[in-house]
Design an enzyme around this catalytic site. Structure first.
Site, mmCIF file in Angstrom:
data_model
loop_
_atom_site.group_PDB
_atom_site.id
_atom_site.type_symbol
_atom_site.label_atom_id
_atom_site.label_comp_id
_atom_site.label_asym_id
_atom_site.label_seq_id
_atom_site.Cartn_x
_atom_site.Cartn_y
_atom_site.Cartn_z
ATOM 1 N N GLN A 1 -6.736 7.919 2.764
ATOM 2 C CA GLN A 1 -6.599 7.548 1.355
ATOM 3 C C GLN A 1 -7.050 8.680 0.455
ATOM 4 O O GLN A 1 -6.437 8.954 -0.589
ATOM 5 C CB GLN A 1 -7.413 6.289 1.062
ATOM 6 C CG GLN A 1 -7.340 5.825 -0.388
ATOM 7 C CD GLN A 1 -5.951 5.364 -0.774
ATOM 8 O OE1 GLN A 1 -5.388 4.488 -0.135
ATOM 9 N NE2 GLN A 1 -5.387 5.959 -1.824
ATOM 10 N N ASP B 1 -12.682 0.357 -6.640
ATOM 11 C CA ASP B 1 -12.139 -0.338 -5.471
ATOM 12 C C ASP B 1 -12.526 -1.805 -5.607
ATOM 13 O O ASP B 1 -13.407 -2.169 -6.400
ATOM 14 C CB ASP B 1 -12.721 0.270 -4.189
ATOM 15 C CG ASP B 1 -12.094 -0.292 -2.919
ATOM 16 O OD1 ASP B 1 -10.957 -0.801 -2.996
ATOM 17 O OD2 ASP B 1 -12.734 -0.217 -1.862
ATOM 18 N N ARG C 1 -6.331 1.679 12.726
ATOM 19 C CA ARG C 1 -7.017 1.011 11.607
ATOM 20 C C ARG C 1 -7.918 -0.039 12.228
ATOM 21 O O ARG C 1 -7.444 -1.034 12.786
ATOM 22 C CB ARG C 1 -5.993 0.376 10.671
ATOM 23 C CG ARG C 1 -6.587 -0.350 9.454
ATOM 24 C CD ARG C 1 -5.458 -0.933 8.616
ATOM 25 N NE ARG C 1 -5.911 -1.760 7.515
ATOM 26 C CZ ARG C 1 -6.097 -1.342 6.268
ATOM 27 N NH1 ARG C 1 -5.879 -0.076 5.978
ATOM 28 N NH2 ARG C 1 -6.492 -2.167 5.316
ATOM 29 N N HIS D 1 -12.402 6.090 4.959
ATOM 30 C CA HIS D 1 -10.960 5.909 4.780
ATOM 31 C C HIS D 1 -10.363 7.267 4.383
ATOM 32 O O HIS D 1 -9.873 7.455 3.260
ATOM 33 C CB HIS D 1 -10.688 4.857 3.709
ATOM 34 C CG HIS D 1 -9.302 4.308 3.719
ATOM 35 N ND1 HIS D 1 -8.317 4.740 4.587
ATOM 36 C CD2 HIS D 1 -8.702 3.371 2.933
ATOM 37 C CE1 HIS D 1 -7.200 4.085 4.357
ATOM 38 N NE2 HIS D 1 -7.410 3.255 3.359
ATOM 39 N N CYS E 1 -7.189 2.381 -4.803
ATOM 40 C CA CYS E 1 -6.455 2.436 -3.534
ATOM 41 C C CYS E 1 -5.625 1.182 -3.283
ATOM 42 O O CYS E 1 -4.767 1.181 -2.396
ATOM 43 C CB CYS E 1 -7.413 2.699 -2.376
ATOM 44 S SG CYS E 1 -8.594 1.370 -2.066
ATOM 45 N N ARG F 1 0.339 8.332 -0.082
ATOM 46 C CA ARG F 1 -0.113 8.069 1.291
ATOM 47 C C ARG F 1 0.946 8.554 2.285
ATOM 48 O O ARG F 1 0.613 9.148 3.320
ATOM 49 C CB ARG F 1 -0.362 6.568 1.481
ATOM 50 C CG ARG F 1 -1.599 6.008 0.808
ATOM 51 C CD ARG F 1 -2.888 6.427 1.506
ATOM 52 N NE ARG F 1 -2.923 5.998 2.883
ATOM 53 C CZ ARG F 1 -3.348 4.788 3.304
ATOM 54 N NH1 ARG F 1 -3.756 3.897 2.411
ATOM 55 N NH2 ARG F 1 -3.374 4.491 4.573
#
Length: 328
Positions: free
Chosen positions: A131, A224, A101, A128, A264, A292
């Protein structure tokens, strides 16, 4: 050839479907797959703080029979005292998979170039993709097949989430609509790549500033945070810019009957989404967060199998590979 997952289109449509099939099987039989028995070690490296990514990868590696080696910000010399190239060549001799990450997509690409084992993008400034696999699993669980469904993303459309929704949902054969204010839309190159993938799968891509056009009849509504890490000083200005794209009850009413809401997380109620939506009956954000775990377990397994590392490492992967082949 070692397989990596650095962006959504690193899986073709058939491979994406196989990963989602395996994720569903792993969710139904949570402790029944042990491809990392040994235990093998998976390095999970964080340049940014995390909740869902950390918990899901840590638990997922353990449930697959492996040992999660969590490296927090500042705990390694990666990118500072030691180059990415050298780091990749060292740690890929010691671990079975590298999960990172980080900030720069180019850093992930360099890591993959020199790694002997799969490298997974657990978030970068550009994408991402893990996700999106979780989101696709969630949509499939609640709406059935993905192909032909319409997914709408609202708000800051110039970020990593919008990029990955474009690529990942187009790969699934969905109709992807991205809506945000002028100056906050996806880069043309990413939209073009999504359009190319959609042409292969029967999906479509719409990038627009028109929120009403994006919402009309949509099956899935997504947003988001407007203020990501490092943008805190811009909060007031960004709030003014994105306020017209808030997901509220009126916005959800423009979607298709039975539409679902995804985010998310972390979410900021009263900003990008109202409390009555995210805490209401159409919201699946906590199913999405759980998924996830299952999607990433399936992804790690898939990459190891496809990289030909199963037999070399004497794990239970041959039986998992057989399961994957049966699902084709």
């Amino acid at each position: 050839m070692v397989r990596h997952f650095l962006k959504d289109t690193d899986l073709n449509p058939q491979e994406q479907a196989r990963v989602l099939d395996l994720a569903a099987a792993m969710k139904a039989n949570r402790y029944g797959y042990k491809p990392l028995a040994g235990p093998q070690t998976v390095a999970v490296i964080f340049d940014k703080t995390s909740t869902r990514t950390r918990f899901s990868f840590h638990a997922g590696v353990a449930e697959l029979g492996g040992n999660p080696l969590i490296v927090n910000p500042g705990e390694a010399q990666l990118g500072h005292k030691e180059s990415i190239c050298d780091t990749a060549q060292v740690i890929s001799r010691m671990v079975s998979t590298i999960v990172w990450r980080t900030y720069s997509q180019s850093g992930l690409e360099e890591m993959a170039r020199y790694s002997r084992v799969p490298v997974i993008n657990a978030l970068s400034d550009d994408y991402h993709p893990c996700q999106i696999l979780a989101d696709l699993l969630t949509i499939r669980e609640h709406l059935g097949q993905l192909a032909g469904k319409t997914v709408t993303y609202l708000g800051d459309a110039a970020n990593n989430m919008a990029n990955s929704y474009l690529l990942g949902c187009a790969t699934a054969g969905m109709h992807v609509r991205i809506a945000g204010p002028e100056g906050y839309l996806p880069a043309p190159a990413i939209a073009q790549e999504a359009q190319q993938r959609a042409a292969e799968t029967g999906g479509s891509v719409l990038v627009t500033t028109d929120m009403d056009q994006a919402l009309s009849g949509a099956d899935v509504i997504i947003t988001d945070t407007w203020v990501s890490m490092g943008q805190e000083d811009e909060k007031e200005a960004r709030t003014r810019i994105f306020a017209p794209y808030t997901v509220d009850a009126k916005a959800m009413a423009q979607a298709a009957p039975g539409a679902i809401f995804l985010h998310c997380l972390p979410a900021y109620r009263g900003y990008e989404v109202t409390a009555d939506v995210i805490d209401g009956p159409q919201s699946l954000v906590f199913d999405e967060a759980e998924n996830r775990l299952h999607a990433q377990k399936a992804l790690m397994t898939f990459l190891l199998v496809e990289s030909g590392l199963a037999e070399d490492r004497r794990t239970a992967l041959p039986s998992v590979a057989l399961t994957l082949n049966e699902e084709k």
